[in-house]
Write a protein that holds these residues in place. Structure first.
Motif, short mmCIF file in Angstrom:
data_model
loop_
_atom_site.label_atom_id
_atom_site.label_comp_id
_atom_site.label_asym_id
_atom_site.label_seq_id
_atom_site.Cartn_x
_atom_site.Cartn_y
_atom_site.Cartn_z
N UNK A 1 52.32 50.75 41.94
CA UNK A 1 52.93 51.77 42.80
C UNK A 1 54.19 51.25 43.47
N UNK A 2 54.13 49.99 43.96
CA UNK A 2 55.26 49.42 44.68
C UNK A 2 56.11 48.48 43.83
N UNK A 3 55.77 48.40 42.54
CA UNK A 3 56.51 47.57 41.58
C UNK A 3 56.65 46.12 42.07
N UNK A 4 55.48 45.53 42.38
CA UNK A 4 55.45 44.15 42.86
C UNK A 4 54.64 43.30 41.90
N UNK A 5 55.15 42.12 41.54
CA UNK A 5 54.33 41.15 40.83
C UNK A 5 53.26 40.65 41.79
N UNK A 6 52.21 40.03 41.25
CA UNK A 6 51.08 39.68 42.11
C UNK A 6 51.47 38.67 43.19
N UNK A 7 52.40 37.75 42.89
CA UNK A 7 52.79 36.79 43.93
C UNK A 7 53.47 37.50 45.10
N UNK A 8 54.20 38.59 44.80
CA UNK A 8 54.81 39.36 45.88
C UNK A 8 53.75 40.19 46.61
N UNK A 9 52.81 40.75 45.86
CA UNK A 9 51.75 41.54 46.47
C UNK A 9 50.90 40.70 47.41
N UNK A 10 50.75 39.41 47.10
CA UNK A 10 49.92 38.53 47.92
C UNK A 10 50.56 38.17 49.26
N UNK A 11 51.76 38.69 49.51
CA UNK A 11 52.38 38.49 50.83
C UNK A 11 51.52 39.10 51.92
N UNK A 12 50.61 40.02 51.55
CA UNK A 12 49.72 40.63 52.55
C UNK A 12 48.83 39.58 53.21
N UNK A 13 48.65 38.43 52.55
CA UNK A 13 47.80 37.38 53.09
C UNK A 13 48.50 36.54 54.16
N UNK A 14 49.82 36.69 54.23
CA UNK A 14 50.62 35.99 55.26
C UNK A 14 50.37 34.48 55.25
N UNK A 15 50.44 33.90 54.06
CA UNK A 15 50.29 32.45 53.92
C UNK A 15 51.55 31.75 54.41
N UNK A 16 51.39 30.73 55.23
CA UNK A 16 52.53 29.96 55.72
C UNK A 16 53.07 29.09 54.59
N UNK A 17 54.33 29.29 54.23
CA UNK A 17 54.92 28.60 53.08
C UNK A 17 54.93 27.09 53.27
N UNK A 18 55.25 26.64 54.45
CA UNK A 18 55.30 25.20 54.71
C UNK A 18 53.91 24.57 54.56
N UNK A 19 52.90 25.25 55.08
CA UNK A 19 51.53 24.76 54.95
C UNK A 19 51.10 24.73 53.48
N UNK A 20 51.53 25.75 52.72
CA UNK A 20 51.20 25.81 51.30
C UNK A 20 51.82 24.64 50.54
N UNK A 21 53.08 24.36 50.83
CA UNK A 21 53.78 23.24 50.17
C UNK A 21 53.08 21.93 50.49
N UNK A 22 52.72 21.75 51.74
CA UNK A 22 52.02 20.51 52.14
C UNK A 22 50.68 20.38 51.41
N UNK A 23 49.98 21.50 51.27
CA UNK A 23 48.70 21.48 50.56
C UNK A 23 48.91 21.12 49.09
N UNK A 24 49.89 21.72 48.44
CA UNK A 24 50.15 21.44 47.02
C UNK A 24 50.47 19.96 46.81
N UNK A 25 51.25 19.39 47.71
CA UNK A 25 51.61 17.97 47.58
C UNK A 25 50.40 17.08 47.74
N UNK A 26 49.46 17.52 48.56
CA UNK A 26 48.22 16.75 48.77
C UNK A 26 47.24 16.96 47.62
#
Length: 219
Positions: free
Chosen positions: A30-55
């Motif tokens: 309906x909103x023409x969003x890929x799933x990574x864009x749709x998942x913005x509803x989760x309000x994940x902190x990007x900096x925290x995500x990057x730190x997690x991925x590195x760990x």
């Protein structure tokens, strides 16, 4: 660092599930969003995500297996999922069934087969991107996925919406057919179960068909 990820390690792991779902082929039509864009509803902190991925993942090296999940479900059936720098690769009994990445291959499991994994809730969620369904099964699939997403706390409030996005990416153009000598196959592009497109995998598919049929019957 131990590269193996236990299924128990995934329970409540907010960043893992966000990272994992971003690889799916789902979308908000309906909103023409890929799933990574749709998942913005989760309000994940990007900096925290990057730190997690590195760990969580070691530094990227050419197509090396960074982490993996390996679980023996029964004496006859096991899963193996490899997290590489450029793809996530799926195996049943060490037989390749598909991948998420630039040259994805999916639509391997039928809904009835995947439903047999509900006794292993996290495995059910992990195998979701390998599911292929006809459009007629979309409503049932959405409901089933939404129910399972609620076991991940961060997804609970948005389970219905995320399930809808995931389901959109699971609908096949062509369905599964049963061939007497082979078992279930399909003629869907990008599906390893498409014997015509992947004739070299014929023996593996026959073997997996027999095991999956027994697995479904035991459910």
């Amino acid at each position: 660092m131990d590269k193996r990820i236990s299924v128990n390690e995934l329970e409540g792991n907010v960043f893992f599930w966000y990272y994992y779902l971003c690889w799916f082929r789902g979308y908000d039509a309906e909103n023409e969003l890929n799933i990574d864009e749709a998942l913005d509803v989760l309000k994940i902190d990007v900096e925290d995500l990057v730190n997690w991925e590195q760990f969580f993942f070691p530094p990227n090296t050419d197509d090396e297996v960074l982490r993996y999940i390996a679980e023996d479900l029964t004496e006859e059936l096991s899963i193996h999922i490899q997290f590489r720098s450029n793809a996530i690769v799926f195996f049943l009994n060490d037989n390749y069934i598909g991948n998420l990445g630039g040259h994805f291959e999916a639509w391997f499991l039928t809904l009835e087969e995947l439903k047999s994994f509900v006794k292993y809730p996290f495995v059910f969620l992990l195998l979701l991107p390998m599911l292929g369904i006809p459009a007629a099964q979309a409503q049932e699939t959405r409901s089933l996925i939404a129910k399972h997403l609620t076991i991940i706390p961060i997804l609970k409030d948005h389970a219905s919406y995320i399930a809808s996005c995931i389901t959109n990416g699971l609908v096949m153009t062509n369905g599964f057919v049963r061939q007497n000598a082979l078992g279930l196959t399909n003629d869907q592009n990008h599906s390893v179960r498409n014997i015509n497109q992947y004739p070299s995998d014929k023996d593996d598919i026959i073997a997996l068909n027999k095991i999956l049929e027994q697995f479904v019957q035991k459910d």
